[in-house]
Design a protein around this motif. Structure first.
Motif, PDB file in Angstrom:
ATOM      1  N   PRO A   1      44.857  43.221  43.267  1.00 32.50           N
ATOM      2  CA  PRO A   1      44.151  43.389  41.999  1.00 32.50           C
ATOM      3  C   PRO A   1      45.130  43.490  40.829  1.00 32.50           C
ATOM      4  O   PRO A   1      46.279  43.882  40.987  1.00 32.50           O
ATOM      5  CB  PRO A   1      43.386  44.703  42.195  1.00 32.50           C
TER       6      PRO A   1
ATOM      7  N   LEU B   1      48.310  36.569  43.435  1.00 29.52           N
ATOM      8  CA  LEU B   1      48.923  36.436  44.755  1.00 29.52           C
ATOM      9  C   LEU B   1      50.303  37.069  44.647  1.00 29.52           C
ATOM     10  O   LEU B   1      51.134  36.630  43.854  1.00 29.52           O
ATOM     11  CB  LEU B   1      49.010  34.962  45.155  1.00 29.52           C
TER      12      LEU B   1
ATOM     13  N   PRO C   1      48.356  43.489  51.574  1.00 28.67           N
ATOM     14  CA  PRO C   1      47.686  42.218  51.281  1.00 28.67           C
ATOM     15  C   PRO C   1      48.536  41.308  50.384  1.00 28.67           C
ATOM     16  O   PRO C   1      49.407  41.790  49.649  1.00 28.67           O
ATOM     17  CB  PRO C   1      46.417  42.636  50.526  1.00 28.67           C
ATOM     18  N   ALA C   2      48.238  40.016  50.435  1.00 21.08           N
ATOM     19  CA  ALA C   2      48.820  39.067  49.489  1.00 21.08           C
ATOM     20  C   ALA C   2      47.953  38.965  48.231  1.00 21.08           C
ATOM     21  O   ALA C   2      48.448  38.706  47.145  1.00 21.08           O
ATOM     22  CB  ALA C   2      48.965  37.692  50.136  1.00 21.08           C
ATOM     23  N   LEU C   3      46.657  39.162  48.415  1.00 22.78           N
ATOM     24  CA  LEU C   3      45.704  39.077  47.299  1.00 22.78           C
ATOM     25  C   LEU C   3      45.577  40.475  46.700  1.00 22.78           C
ATOM     26  O   LEU C   3      45.079  41.380  47.360  1.00 22.78           O
ATOM     27  CB  LEU C   3      44.359  38.578  47.836  1.00 22.78           C
TER      28      LEU C   3
ATOM     29  N   TYR D   1      42.754  38.852  39.913  1.00 23.27           N
ATOM     30  CA  TYR D   1      43.650  39.075  41.046  1.00 23.27           C
ATOM     31  C   TYR D   1      44.904  38.229  40.865  1.00 23.27           C
ATOM     32  O   TYR D   1      44.940  37.295  40.056  1.00 23.27           O
ATOM     33  CB  TYR D   1      42.964  38.677  42.360  1.00 23.27           C
TER      34      TYR D   1
ATOM     35  N   TYR E   1      53.982  34.569  47.153  1.00 18.80           N
ATOM     36  CA  TYR E   1      53.634  33.435  46.303  1.00 18.80           C
ATOM     37  C   TYR E   1      54.329  33.517  44.955  1.00 18.80           C
ATOM     38  O   TYR E   1      54.357  34.586  44.331  1.00 18.80           O
ATOM     39  CB  TYR E   1      52.116  33.404  46.076  1.00 18.80           C
TER      40      TYR E   1
ATOM     41  N   PHE F   1      50.664  33.169  40.614  1.00 21.08           N
ATOM     42  CA  PHE F   1      49.325  32.600  40.737  1.00 21.08           C
ATOM     43  C   PHE F   1      48.313  33.694  40.420  1.00 21.08           C
ATOM     44  O   PHE F   1      48.327  34.759  41.030  1.00 21.08           O
ATOM     45  CB  PHE F   1      49.070  32.098  42.154  1.00 21.08           C
ATOM     46  N   ARG F   2      47.421  33.395  39.460  1.00 15.23           N
ATOM     47  CA  ARG F   2      46.361  34.331  39.109  1.00 15.23           C
ATOM     48  C   ARG F   2      45.020  33.697  39.457  1.00 15.23           C
ATOM     49  O   ARG F   2      44.870  32.476  39.402  1.00 15.23           O
ATOM     50  CB  ARG F   2      46.384  34.637  37.611  1.00 15.23           C
ATOM     51  N   LEU F   3      44.051  34.502  39.795  1.00 18.30           N
ATOM     52  CA  LEU F   3      42.724  33.967  40.090  1.00 18.30           C
ATOM     53  C   LEU F   3      41.674  35.029  39.823  1.00 18.30           C
ATOM     54  O   LEU F   3      42.006  36.192  39.600  1.00 18.30           O
ATOM     55  CB  LEU F   3      42.621  33.462  41.527  1.00 18.30           C
ATOM     56  N   ARG F   4      40.423  34.581  39.824  1.00 19.13           N
ATOM     57  CA  ARG F   4      39.312  35.511  39.630  1.00 19.13           C
ATOM     58  C   ARG F   4      38.372  35.424  40.811  1.00 19.13           C
ATOM     59  O   ARG F   4      38.170  34.333  41.358  1.00 19.13           O
ATOM     60  CB  ARG F   4      38.540  35.149  38.365  1.00 19.13           C
ATOM     61  N   ASP F   5      37.773  36.553  41.163  1.00 13.17           N
ATOM     62  CA  ASP F   5      36.805  36.500  42.251  1.00 13.17           C
ATOM     63  C   ASP F   5      35.417  36.199  41.683  1.00 13.17           C
ATOM     64  O   ASP F   5      35.262  35.954  40.485  1.00 13.17           O
ATOM     65  CB  ASP F   5      36.845  37.788  43.093  1.00 13.17           C
ATOM     66  N   ARG F   6      34.416  36.188  42.562  1.00 16.38           N
ATOM     67  CA  ARG F   6      33.068  35.778  42.139  1.00 16.38           C
ATOM     68  C   ARG F   6      32.485  36.736  41.117  1.00 16.38           C
ATOM     69  O   ARG F   6      31.517  36.396  40.433  1.00 16.38           O
ATOM     70  CB  ARG F   6      32.152  35.633  43.356  1.00 16.38           C
TER      71      ARG F   6
END
Lengths: 581, 581
Positions: free
Chosen positions: B74, B104, B70-72, B102, B137, B92-97
């Motif tokens: 944990p 990239l 995966p690209a996404l 996570y 990414y 690139f960092r992000l959060r899920d719902r």
């Protein structure tokens, strides 16, 4: 097999709810990295590549051109079409180092529309259909069933561009036909159903569902050929009824009857009908919801429907539009409206013109002239003979009552039956929703600017791998159709001495030279382990080279039927080539 | 061509800094979606698919197995290896719902190591090399030059797993040889240079650089075959010098000499040497930095180096490790240390044991016994004859002085020359950095757990498209080598009447039937537009069907050389097949 990056597992993964998930993990085709996010190991990737190839061939044959757009997309175009907000929690959003907003694309209507706008300007450039096979993202609330509902997944998405509606209809038909060829080649049983188009907008939409008891989508079909998902089913609206003979509405005591069941019992005990007993279908149930839109606004909503039916949450969700969530009225909500008497709510206090001001929508079966027993807005009291149109009205109609087996098809083609399916493809005649929002126009033959008609067409590629696995697997493991199997044949060498492996290698090499994908099980493992693994891995044909060698034969097994034939060693390759071509 | 989704542009895109970027956009191969993020239109995607195919063939031939991860991803595995922090703003960092973290994936060492740990447990399972062709990414601070430094890009990354260092060396050599075949087939001039391994860790690392004046990487090479990027160049350390005859250190007035230039002038004016004039190389310059680590900690650092060299920011960055940033001392930093006299700083106040406590590292040329003129820590005064080892010491050595043409190669293979290149591939013998952090061990033949030796190997796939374009394009447009061109031939129909298009279609069809990729320019456009477009698009061979038809000939043009030959219509197909095979 001794070098292949694969391991079969004896035990089911703890999170596996469905057979395809269980076996794809146990057979070493995929591995979970995070909820709804999987790695594709060599065998899994080979199957996915074959699915991709079928889709690519059919898209190209249908005149679509392949492109590849980014997964990381800027906010602005999605803002312009409203989807940045509409998707709610359903998409992954992030910011870059300069604090600019991005999303991980769930579908790409916006960017395709903008790119066509960038390159094209005349009706002469159209029609155009573009497609990509690309990794997509949705932040599912409940990722489940392995690849069937993932958060990172591979999709083929295509977009058509036409100068008018007739052109869109043609492009849609071409894609629809290509989808039928794709699903025919993938080899599972499927049905094409009418669909609500949800967040995509647009006027026409169909889903391709793989028939499966574990499918998330419930759909209906009739003997006459009607098929739709439950969200799209419409109720055939009855004609208005003449209410001339209906007595005036009157309130009666119905002590202890806050539910439909208790109400029907109370009516039959204290206020019996002469012609037949009261039934739930004689009552009008009023159900209250709080709806929260993706932009954060809240709305109270009352739904009135016959007492023998419940509100179907999926149908309600579909009616509310993408990103809206709803909850039943809580104590705090009731507390805001002193006119509402829980269990005894009637039309008298509802409606935007009524005392509560709550919007009130009715099931389509509640036509003018129909008479109902419903709440009298006082505890332990109901009103009888309340006639729609004579005694009460509402703000409109809503299609949210559950659909039941036996309900009539909307097109008169007979009673509906319910079944379940996995959504494998979805095609949309979008019309101008996106081109309007993004200003995608071209000059028509008269030199006038016209808004381009768009369609969008998706197939779940990774999901197709799971759906094929689900349809084919049995209690022993995976079982692939020939066109999608990672290898057409497993050649298993068993028994002592060098001879079995030498003969097996000879057969495998000869097949490989003829362009057949062969997996040679050359491991030092027991025959039992090798046979079990060959069944778990699921190649359609298994050749066993072992004990039979004493008699000069090998065994050819069909994985699906279990049929076994013995073939002379010398003619084994020719036999297999016949079988496989 | 009348249906192909492409438009050539007359003007350069405003953000194009390099030729490949300019022409890939003008020729309609790619389109910018956001900074460093591009869409691949049909022609561009065809080139990328051919690059992918070459890489896939060579990886498979080298025994690597294809997977797709995966690209996404944990956060946790990247936390375990420290890279979650080390990458700083670069990912690139992000959060899920559910607010889980996570990223990239920029590269996939962690997830590959964990998956091998999951499946394998014995030395018998190794060696193993896995690869993927996948979207990656990086949140680059300055995305530039189109595809050359993007934020979303396609990479082939491979990972090797071995039971010991000898195995790693073999796997590394196999990948290195595969890389040479890949870059030979891609057809550009390249050099393999020693590299610092940066964020990857590990003991050995080489880069494959495409020679290009627009390359971001400066590298050096010697007549004797040494090649390294500037970050990896080491200074041949001179032997210690006998300082017996050097006078005692003494402070002298050097009014108005806060820079090396003014200092040398002051020395020659007021304190002349007898043998020769003072030079910058006689002085010791002390430069102060504030280093900020990715975890937020700050450190002050002083670097002492000969006055004729500057600190190379890239070499300093490489020495500090991934994610660390540095800035020269600001007024506020000086204000914290009253012992520091700006422009006159000497070793006397530096060092972890000195009055300021600032860590002090020296260029390797500053060996014991060498004598220097340096700051006396008083305004307008310097100290002469300050001898390393006799009069001052430091905390250690650092390789950050600029490398210059003419410097000796560290291996004695002659003077270095500097050149520029585009990093096309990077291979790392990682050793146990990742397997240690993630507990990837297998049982060795003696039943002991040993930590697995890893290597990682990357090729920029989308970057390769740009590098090939950059190497081939000229003032007229793109110019593809035959193996990578989207189409082998453009057949251009020009002139009046139906005949040119009929003949052109005939030639194109005959070639296509022989498996040649042909682009037929069937547009209703002027010959000038068509010729110009054929040059911008850059297919290697152009067939012009037009004016020559009166004499029964067509013209075959070579895009690169511009050579033109006339061929009889009847023998055109045979001629082209000869040419193309």
């Amino acid at each position: 097999m001794s070098e292949l990056f694969v391991r079969t597992l004896r035990d089911d993964p703890s999170d596996a709810e469905v057979a395809s998930h269980r076996w794809l993990v146990r057979a070493g085709y995929i591995r979970r990295v995070a909820p709804g996010i999987y790695s594709w190991l060599p065998l899994g990737l080979k199957v996915m590549a074959k699915v991709e190839q079928i889709i690519r061939e059919e898209m190209t044959a249908a005149g679509a051109q392949e492109v590849r757009f980014p997964a990381l997309l800027p906010r602005e175009p999605y803002e312009a079409t409203g989807r940045w907000t509409e998707y709610g929690d359903g998409i992954f959003r992030l910011r870059d180092r300069k604090d600019a907003d991005y999303l991980l694309g769930p579908t790409h209507e916006e960017i395709f529309a903008l790119t066509v706008k960038d390159l094209y300007s005349s009706y002469k450039d159209l029609p155009l259909t573009l497609f990509q096979v690309q990794t997509k993202y949705r932040d599912e609330a409940r990722p489940r069933a392995g690849l069937l509902r993932g958060r990172e997944f591979v999709m083929k998405d295509a977009y058509s561009f036409d100068v008018d509606e007739a052109g869109l209809a043609r492009s849609y038909a071409v894609q629809r036909a290509a989808y039928q060829r794709i699903f025919d080649r993938l080899g599972f049983e499927y049905v094409v159903v009418k669909a609500m188009s949800g967040a995509m907008g647009g006027s026409m939409s169909e889903e391709f569902l793989a028939l499966s008891p574990i499918g998330e989508d419930t759909f209906v079909r009739s003997p006459g050929g009607y098929a739709a998902n439950v969200e799209a089913v419409t109720v055939p609206v009855p004609d208005p009824v003449d209410a001339t003979g209906v007595p005036a509405a009157h309130v009666e005591a119905t002590p202890g009857s806050p539910t439909i069941e208790t109400l029907v019992a109370a009516l039959n005990a204290d206020h019996p009908r002469e012609d037949r007993p009261w039934e739930a279908a004689d009552t009008l149930k009023n159900v209250l919801f709080v709806v929260t839109r993706p932009d954060g606004t809240r709305e109270e909503l009352a739904v009135g429907l016959p007492g023998d039916r419940d509100v179907d949450p999926k149908r309600l969700e579909a009616q509310l539009g993408e990103g809206a969530v709803f909850a039943p009225f809580a104590e705090a909500d009731f507390a805001r409206h002193t006119q509402l008497v829980k269990g005894y709510i009637g039309p008298g206090v509802l409606g935007s013109e009524g005392p509560t001001g709550i919007r009130y929508l009715l099931d389509p079966r509640v036509v003018d002239g129909t008479a109902w027993v419903t709440g009298a807005d006082e505890a332990d009291r109901h009103v009888l003979h309340l006639v729609k149109g004579r005694d009460f009205t509402a703000d409109g109609v809503i299609e949210v009552a559950e659909v039941r087996a036996g309900d009539p098809a909307p097109d008169g083609s007979g009673p509906l039956e319910l079944a379940r399916g996995i959504e494998m493809g979805h095609i949309f005649a979008l019309g101008t929703k996106y081109s309007d929002a993004l200003g995608l126009k071209v000059l028509d033959p008269n030199g006038k600017l016209v808004t381009v008609q768009m369609g969008s067409y998706g197939v779940g590629v990774s999901r197709a791998v799971a759906a094929v696995a689900e349809a084919g697997c049995d209690e022993k493991g995976l079982c692939w159709p020939r066109e999608l199997a990672p290898y057409a044949v497993t050649v298993v060498a068993t028994g002592k001495g060098d001879e079995p492996l030498e003969v097996a290698t000879g057969i495998a090499t000869a097949l490989a030279e003829q362009g057949i994908d062969v997996l040679l099980d050359d491991r030092k493992a027991s025959p039992g382990v090798k046979f079990a693994d060959s069944e778990v891995l699921g190649m359609p044909t298994v050749v066993v080279v072992g004990r039979g060698l004493a008699d000069g034969v090998v065994e050819v097994r069909d994985r699906r039927s279990g049929d076994r034939v013995e073939v002379a060693v010398e003619s084994a390759v020719a036999h297999l080539l016949d079988l496989l071509r």
